[in-house]
Design an enzyme around this catalytic site. Structure first.
Site, short mmCIF file in Angstrom:
data_model
loop_
_atom_site.label_atom_id
_atom_site.label_comp_id
_atom_site.label_asym_id
_atom_site.label_seq_id
_atom_site.Cartn_x
_atom_site.Cartn_y
_atom_site.Cartn_z
N SER A 155 24.29 74.05 37.96
CA SER A 155 24.25 75.45 37.56
C SER A 155 25.48 75.78 36.74
CB SER A 155 24.20 76.34 38.81
OG SER A 155 24.45 77.68 38.53
N TYR A 186 27.96 79.05 47.00
CA TYR A 186 27.08 78.52 45.95
C TYR A 186 27.89 77.79 44.89
CZ TYR A 186 23.12 78.41 42.73
OH TYR A 186 22.11 77.99 41.89
#
Length: 301
Positions: free
Chosen positions: A142, A155
């Protein structure tokens, strides 16, 4: 004359395949003639995803990617049904939001277990197959691996770790004919992102980003780009072309984000908008539900 995909007749494994990006990648792989093993937690959603694909093209197994013994057992089942896979996509991932200080330590750890530990468990379970087929492993990372995002400590940490893991794995298996890639993507219009958009904090975080980083891209479009990267056995797969530039600017991002975050965080704290969200989306809820029973396989196994 159309050219056959190098994936035609191959077996691919996709984790986090019950919904969202994983389900869309499964469809893109099947369109290229691959057989797909769908791994995930949600039995009903896995069955639905498999039912939407041509008969015989896919099979599903419910499993927690952070459970090493269960993943080894599912790898054996995939091998028995489809043969050794040539492609494995480590896509399973969950998120939560809130300040690190106020986060639930168990949920914070669970995000890391799924996103980072689960990626390593997946690779370990299927690496013997990839060595046999001289295959390719794609780790879905990501933009969160490239820049710190306030309110997303678990995250960002897990995606950065997964990126680093994949890069190290590449150095260890390249000489044996196995390719390893990392996929970098911005916001995809999935259940997890839509759930985040219902929270004050994540709406503020996304709106603070410059265009096009603030845009949510259609999941099928993102999945198609990632599968093209699989076909090419790319070391780096960019779901959006502008992400290449972000990677080049990586050393500049932490101080820039820190500077822009000060004002945003002050406003959020003043307005009470930094409360912890809990797991984002139904997939995230399934991953952290300690009472959920995970079936061992599709009843047709």
């Amino acid at each position: 004359m159309s050219v056959a995909s190098p994936l035609t007749g191959r077996t691919a494994v996709v984790t986090g395949a019950a919904r969202g990006l994983g389900a869309d990648m499964a469809q893109a792989l099947v369109r290229r003639g691959a057989r797909v093993a769908l791994l995930g937690l949600e039995e009903g959603e896995l069955a639905r995803t498999a039912a939407e694909l041509p008969e015989g093209a896919a099979h599903w197994w419910a499993v927690d990617v952070s459970d090493a013994d269960a993943m080894e057992e599912k790898a054996a089942r995939v091998r028995s049904r489809f043969g050794s896979p040539s492609v494995v996509i480590g896509n399973a991932g969950i998120a939560e939001s809130g300040t690190f200080l106020d986060s639930d330590p168990r949920l914070w750890r669970r995000v890391v277990e799924v996103n980072l530990v689960g990626s390593a468990v997946t690779a370990r379970a299927f690496l013997p197959d990839l060595l046999r087929t001289r295959g390719y492993y794609l780790q879905v990372s990501s933009l969160a691996a490239l820049a710190p995002a306030p309110l997303m400590s678990a995250y960002c940490s897990s995606k950065s770790g997964a990126e680093s893991f994949a890069q190290v794995l590449r150095t260890e298996v390249a000489h044996r004919g196995v390719g390893v890639g990392v996929a970098y993507l911005s916001w995809a219009d999935t259940d997890m992102i839509r759930a985040g958009d219902t929270t004050t904090a994540l709406r503020a975080l996304r709106s603070a980003l410059p265009w096009p980083a603030s845009r949510a891209y259609p999941a099928p479009e993102v999945a198609e780009r990632l599968v093209r990267g699989v076909e090419r056995r790319s070391a780096a797969v960019h779901a959006q072309q502008w992400v290449r530039g972000v990677r080049l600017a990586r050393p500049l991002l932490p101080p820039l984000v820190a500077l822009r975050s000060r004002r945003m965080m002050r406003h959020l704290e003043k307005d009470g908008g930094v409360a912890a969200t809990g797991p984002l989306g139904e997939g995230g809820e399934a991953a952290v539900d300690a009472t959920a029973a995970v079936p061992t396989s599709d009843t047709r196994s």
